[in-house]
Design an enzyme around this catalytic site. Sequence first.
Site, mmCIF file in Angstrom:
data_model
loop_
_atom_site.group_PDB
_atom_site.id
_atom_site.type_symbol
_atom_site.label_atom_id
_atom_site.label_comp_id
_atom_site.label_asym_id
_atom_site.label_seq_id
_atom_site.Cartn_x
_atom_site.Cartn_y
_atom_site.Cartn_z
ATOM 1 N N LYS A 207 0.850 -1.192 0.000
ATOM 2 C CA LYS A 207 0.000 0.000 0.000
ATOM 3 C C LYS A 207 0.886 1.244 0.000
ATOM 4 C CE LYS A 207 0.713 1.915 3.354
ATOM 5 N NZ LYS A 207 1.982 2.454 3.948
ATOM 6 N N TYR B 224 -4.388 4.395 6.174
ATOM 7 C CA TYR B 224 -4.929 3.474 7.182
ATOM 8 C C TYR B 224 -6.259 3.992 7.738
ATOM 9 C CZ TYR B 224 -0.623 0.754 7.241
ATOM 10 O OH TYR B 224 0.429 -0.054 6.879
HETATM 11 P P1 NAD Z 1 12.525 1.346 2.204
HETATM 12 O O1 NAD Z 1 13.101 2.637 1.723
HETATM 13 O O2 NAD Z 1 12.999 0.803 3.495
HETATM 14 O O3 NAD Z 1 12.734 0.218 1.089
HETATM 15 C C1 NAD Z 1 12.475 0.460 -0.270
HETATM 16 C C2 NAD Z 1 13.295 -0.501 -1.094
HETATM 17 O O4 NAD Z 1 13.084 -0.203 -2.479
HETATM 18 C C3 NAD Z 1 14.793 -0.368 -0.839
HETATM 19 O O5 NAD Z 1 15.368 -1.638 -0.731
HETATM 20 C C4 NAD Z 1 15.300 0.358 -2.066
HETATM 21 O O6 NAD Z 1 16.644 0.004 -2.407
HETATM 22 C C5 NAD Z 1 14.327 -0.142 -3.131
HETATM 23 N N1 NAD Z 1 14.261 0.740 -4.293
HETATM 24 C C6 NAD Z 1 14.179 0.306 -5.561
HETATM 25 N N2 NAD Z 1 14.177 1.335 -6.410
HETATM 26 C C7 NAD Z 1 14.249 2.450 -5.671
HETATM 27 C C8 NAD Z 1 14.295 3.836 -5.993
HETATM 28 N N3 NAD Z 1 14.232 4.265 -7.257
HETATM 29 N N4 NAD Z 1 14.369 4.715 -4.990
HETATM 30 C C9 NAD Z 1 14.387 4.300 -3.694
HETATM 31 N N5 NAD Z 1 14.359 2.992 -3.332
HETATM 32 C C10 NAD Z 1 14.294 2.078 -4.310
HETATM 33 O O7 NAD Z 1 10.938 1.544 2.223
HETATM 34 P P2 NAD Z 1 9.873 0.612 2.965
HETATM 35 O O8 NAD Z 1 9.544 1.201 4.281
HETATM 36 O O9 NAD Z 1 10.332 -0.786 2.897
HETATM 37 O O10 NAD Z 1 8.581 0.832 2.032
HETATM 38 C C11 NAD Z 1 8.407 0.138 0.807
HETATM 39 C C12 NAD Z 1 6.907 0.004 0.503
HETATM 40 O O11 NAD Z 1 6.293 -0.741 1.542
HETATM 41 C C13 NAD Z 1 6.140 1.316 0.415
HETATM 42 O O12 NAD Z 1 5.159 1.235 -0.585
HETATM 43 C C14 NAD Z 1 5.488 1.440 1.773
HETATM 44 O O13 NAD Z 1 4.294 2.205 1.759
HETATM 45 C C15 NAD Z 1 5.210 -0.002 2.100
HETATM 46 N N6 NAD Z 1 5.155 -0.272 3.554
HETATM 47 C C16 NAD Z 1 4.095 -0.937 4.045
HETATM 48 C C17 NAD Z 1 4.004 -1.210 5.391
HETATM 49 C C18 NAD Z 1 2.841 -1.993 5.936
HETATM 50 O O14 NAD Z 1 2.721 -2.093 7.146
HETATM 51 N N7 NAD Z 1 2.016 -2.567 5.086
HETATM 52 C C19 NAD Z 1 5.011 -0.778 6.245
HETATM 53 C C20 NAD Z 1 6.107 -0.110 5.715
HETATM 54 C C21 NAD Z 1 6.169 0.151 4.353
#
Ligand code: NAD
Length: 374
Positions: free
Chosen positions: A141, A226
């Site tokens: 999401k 949320y």
């Molecule tokens: P994060 O920054 O920790 O991880 C993102 C990942 O994507 C990294 O490994 C990064 O290297 C990669 N990536 C690939 N291409 C990229 C680019 N062009 N720029 C930046 N990063 C790139 O982020 P996250 O917290 O893991 O969030 C990722 C997704 O998960 C988002 O859509 C977020 O909304 C979702 N999320 C959901 C929940 C939940 O509880 N459902 C919780 C946290 C995050």
Amino acid sequence: MNSRRDFLQKLAASAMALPLLPLQNLAGSAEYANFYNTPYDGPVLRVAIMGLGSYGTRVAKAMQDCKRARLTGVISGTPSKIKAWQARYNIPEKNCYNYENFDQVKDNPDIDAIYVITPNGLHHDQVIRVAKAGKHAICEKPMAVNAKEGQEMVDACNQAGVKLLVGYRMHFEPKTLEVIRMRKAGEFGKILFFQGQCGFTIGDPTQWRLNRELAGGGALMDIGIYAINGARYMTGEEPVWITAQETKTNPEKFKEGVDETIQFQMGFPSGAVASCLSTYNMSHLDRFFLNGEKGFAEMQPSTGYGPIKGRTHKGELTQPHITHQTLQMDEMAGIILDGKQPVVDVSGEEGVRDLKIIDAIYEACRTGDKQQLS
Ligand code: NAD
């Protein structure tokens, strides 16, 4: 992260505590305990995670306790991360891809589904590529940055004959499901009001969450969603109108198109109303309140990683805490492999419903006008 043994012990303890629980809680709890405590030799969904960041890491750890889902592949732009994950999760070289070559997954019989856990602005193109490779897609999401893109993803998956699910982990959370059960059983009477307050204080100003291109917006996309999604599953209705107001205390950190704080109100066909707050500028903000003619439910925390806590006019919610991502992935495997129907929809269409509301909230902030939704 707890070991599988700790996890099962905790669950067994919840099961042992069952006789003390009110009768209506038994079914769900016993079902979960039974599932996790009995051997399983049915089909397993083999999943590759795309995006090995903070949430991808959490999902992978949680999947170690899954029975119906297993991590079998990775997609990442960082070779060192791939190596580390291969070692940690025993992933063979042939199941590792990068963002350039992952279309080749179409020829890999050991991967059934790809879980896209990258920045929001990338989901659209990545999910469409997953669909074209003939694999099921699970997408974090918000599934996209607007409803038009979300619908294109749904269409691409339908056209390819693959399933598209959105990572709505709260749709499987036992206390949340108990409140939904109570509402459906009429225990709150006619629903009158929902309040959803979701936010946290965001740090590093250079992160992708504060970049309009990659995030698609600000707090509303990330955490306010949320409250939108919760308003819908707690009331059981779709909003027909929306009003919204944006405030910004730090325009340097929260640039044009990146919302810091938005308050929004929604009206439902029954006459129920919702009042919600989405922010990147307040901590300890994770609360749902549902009010009906005959009772109420209050949850705080309501959507964090848990344990979720809550009470209703009938007393505390006592359903067990199960790692959200473990339960989500086992249930999603059931949906994809066995056509199981979740209590609350997690399909791409469900993701689009939230995005239509997000589009309307941004429009209401921009124009100051009440938005009608059909
Ligand atoms: P994060 O920054 O920790 O991880 C993102 C990942 O994507 C990294 O490994 C990064 O290297 C990669 N990536 C690939 N291409 C990229 C680019 N062009 N720029 C930046 N990063 C790139 O982020 P996250 O917290 O893991 O969030 C990722 C997704 O998960 C988002 O859509 C977020 O909304 C979702 N999320 C959901 C929940 C939940 O509880 N459902 C919780 C946290 C995050």
